[in-house]
Write an enzyme that holds these catalytic residues in place. Structure first.
Site, PDB file in Angstrom:
ATOM      1  N   CYS A 182       0.833  -1.204   0.000  1.00  0.00           N
ATOM      2  CA  CYS A 182       0.000   0.000   0.000  1.00  0.00           C
ATOM      3  C   CYS A 182       0.874   1.263   0.000  1.00  0.00           C
ATOM      4  CB  CYS A 182      -0.907  -0.026   1.226  1.00  0.00           C
ATOM      5  SG  CYS A 182      -1.792   1.512   1.498  1.00  0.00           S
ATOM      6  N   CYS A 214       0.577   3.296   3.256  1.00  0.00           N
ATOM      7  CA  CYS A 214       1.283   2.635   4.371  1.00  0.00           C
ATOM      8  C   CYS A 214       2.778   2.900   4.260  1.00  0.00           C
ATOM      9  CB  CYS A 214       0.995   1.132   4.378  1.00  0.00           C
ATOM     10  SG  CYS A 214      -0.614   0.688   5.089  1.00  0.00           S
ATOM     11  N   ASP A 247      -0.548  16.681  -0.821  1.00  0.00           N
ATOM     12  CA  ASP A 247      -0.846  15.882  -2.014  1.00  0.00           C
ATOM     13  C   ASP A 247       0.207  16.180  -3.079  1.00  0.00           C
ATOM     14  OD1 ASP A 247      -3.684  14.423  -3.185  1.00  0.00           O
ATOM     15  OD2 ASP A 247      -2.188  15.079  -4.645  1.00  0.00           O
ATOM     16  N   HIS A 298      -4.210   0.473   8.410  1.00  0.00           N
ATOM     17  CA  HIS A 298      -4.656   0.302   7.027  1.00  0.00           C
ATOM     18  C   HIS A 298      -6.154  -0.017   6.993  1.00  0.00           C
ATOM     19  CE1 HIS A 298      -4.361  -0.579   2.735  1.00  0.00           C
ATOM     20  NE2 HIS A 298      -5.251  -1.523   2.996  1.00  0.00           N
ATOM     21  N   ASN A 347     -12.949  10.006  -1.488  1.00  0.00           N
ATOM     22  CA  ASN A 347     -13.450   9.199  -2.594  1.00  0.00           C
ATOM     23  C   ASN A 347     -13.487   7.741  -2.173  1.00  0.00           C
ATOM     24  OD1 ASN A 347     -13.679  11.347  -4.489  1.00  0.00           O
ATOM     25  ND2 ASN A 347     -11.462  11.338  -4.733  1.00  0.00           N
ATOM     26  N   THR A 374      -8.209   6.235  -6.146  1.00  0.00           N
ATOM     27  CA  THR A 374      -7.039   5.646  -6.812  1.00  0.00           C
ATOM     28  C   THR A 374      -6.076   4.986  -5.835  1.00  0.00           C
ATOM     29  OG1 THR A 374      -5.861   7.766  -6.740  1.00  0.00           O
ATOM     30  CG2 THR A 374      -7.114   7.276  -8.751  1.00  0.00           C
ATOM     31  N   HIS A 378      -6.247   3.134   0.518  1.00  0.00           N
ATOM     32  CA  HIS A 378      -6.009   3.330   1.951  1.00  0.00           C
ATOM     33  C   HIS A 378      -6.835   4.573   2.278  1.00  0.00           C
ATOM     34  CE1 HIS A 378      -3.060   3.410   5.566  1.00  0.00           C
ATOM     35  NE2 HIS A 378      -3.897   4.445   5.741  1.00  0.00           N
ATOM     36  N   HIS A 388      -8.481   7.879   2.950  1.00  0.00           N
ATOM     37  CA  HIS A 388      -7.852   9.204   3.070  1.00  0.00           C
ATOM     38  C   HIS A 388      -8.894  10.288   2.877  1.00  0.00           C
ATOM     39  CE1 HIS A 388      -7.453   7.833  -1.122  1.00  0.00           C
ATOM     40  NE2 HIS A 388      -7.575   9.093  -1.480  1.00  0.00           N
ATOM     41  N   HIS A 401      -9.137  14.276   1.695  1.00  0.00           N
ATOM     42  CA  HIS A 401      -8.506  15.441   1.089  1.00  0.00           C
ATOM     43  C   HIS A 401      -9.008  16.686   1.826  1.00  0.00           C
ATOM     44  CE1 HIS A 401      -7.535  13.402  -2.914  1.00  0.00           C
ATOM     45  NE2 HIS A 401      -8.466  12.591  -2.459  1.00  0.00           N
TER      46      HIS A 401
HETATM   47  P1  5GP Z   1      -7.901   9.513  -4.553  1.00  0.00           P
HETATM   48  O1  5GP Z   1      -7.884   9.723  -6.033  1.00  0.00           O
HETATM   49  O2  5GP Z   1      -7.706   8.049  -4.196  1.00  0.00           O
HETATM   50  O3  5GP Z   1      -9.072  10.131  -3.857  1.00  0.00           O
HETATM   51  O4  5GP Z   1      -6.669  10.330  -3.996  1.00  0.00           O
HETATM   52  C1  5GP Z   1      -5.356   9.893  -4.063  1.00  0.00           C
HETATM   53  C2  5GP Z   1      -4.487  11.103  -3.991  1.00  0.00           C
HETATM   54  O5  5GP Z   1      -3.169  10.685  -3.710  1.00  0.00           O
HETATM   55  C3  5GP Z   1      -4.409  11.916  -5.303  1.00  0.00           C
HETATM   56  O6  5GP Z   1      -4.887  13.240  -5.067  1.00  0.00           O
HETATM   57  C4  5GP Z   1      -2.934  11.875  -5.673  1.00  0.00           C
HETATM   58  O7  5GP Z   1      -2.458  13.101  -6.199  1.00  0.00           O
HETATM   59  C5  5GP Z   1      -2.262  11.526  -4.352  1.00  0.00           C
HETATM   60  N1  5GP Z   1      -1.031  10.778  -4.502  1.00  0.00           N
HETATM   61  C6  5GP Z   1      -0.822   9.692  -5.289  1.00  0.00           C
HETATM   62  N2  5GP Z   1       0.434   9.244  -5.148  1.00  0.00           N
HETATM   63  C7  5GP Z   1       1.037  10.057  -4.239  1.00  0.00           C
HETATM   64  C8  5GP Z   1       2.353  10.097  -3.675  1.00  0.00           C
HETATM   65  O8  5GP Z   1       3.229   9.278  -3.972  1.00  0.00           O
HETATM   66  N3  5GP Z   1       2.600  11.090  -2.784  1.00  0.00           N
HETATM   67  C9  5GP Z   1       1.661  12.011  -2.428  1.00  0.00           C
HETATM   68  N4  5GP Z   1       2.020  12.939  -1.551  1.00  0.00           N
HETATM   69  N5  5GP Z   1       0.403  12.000  -2.931  1.00  0.00           N
HETATM   70  C10 5GP Z   1       0.106  11.033  -3.824  1.00  0.00           C
HETATM   71 ZN    ZN Z   2      -2.315   1.208   3.667  1.00  0.00          ZN
END
Ligand code: 5GP
Ligand code: ZN
Length: 115
Positions: free
Chosen positions: A4, A7, A30, A46, A86, A94, A97, A99, A101
């Site tokens: 993950c 993680c 982000d 997790h 999301n 995407t 885990h 999260h 925003h």
């Molecule tokens: P989701 O699309 O799952 O709601 O949000 C995942 C978020 O993780 C995205 O906004 C993306 O920019 C961020 N993200 C993806 N990979 C990384 C990373 O390696 N480091 C950081 N700091 N953010 C990441």
């Molecule tokens: Zn995780």
């Protein structure tokens, strides 16, 4: 679980720009911000998504919201801010885990399709 991304960020295996940390949660910038303030808050345990929140693990969500409110204040987001989590493919999740925003620093509009 060891595969993950978040993680690995929590453990320090993958670097991140830390904003806040406590016993329950870790918060970091982000990598692809869509607003002047775009911080991700994750539980240290997790949990794959909001769909996996149960009576046994839900307390961490309250702890995360306490941290979000504290950081929003520190970042001077008194004009308003938004929290997005999301969940699943239709919402565009995407990283699997849980999260949250934290978005702020500009007018965010009515929709949240831009994150
Ligand atoms: P989701 O699309 O799952 O709601 O949000 C995942 C978020 O993780 C995205 O906004 C993306 O920019 C961020 N993200 C993806 N990979 C990384 C990373 O390696 N480091 C950081 N700091 N953010 C990441
Ligand atoms: Zn995780």
């Amino acid at each position: 679980m060891n595969d993950c991304l978040f993680c690995k960020i929590i453990s320090g295996e993958i670097p991140s720009k830390k904003v806040y940390e406590d016993e329950y949660c870790y918060a970091f910038e982000d990598i692809a911000p869509v607003a002047p303030t775009h911080i991700l808050f994750v539980p240290k345990t997790h949990i794959p998504s909001a769909a996996a929140i149960t009576p046994e693990n839900s307390a961490v969500v309250g702890k995360i919201y306490e941290a979000i409110a504290k950081i929003a204040k520190e970042k001077n987001l008194e004009n308003g801010w938004r929290v997005v989590s999301n969940c699943g493919p239709d919402a565009g999740q995407t990283v699997f885990h849980l999260h949250f925003h934290l978005l702020g620093g500009r007018a965010l509009g009515v929709m949240c399709d831009n994150i």
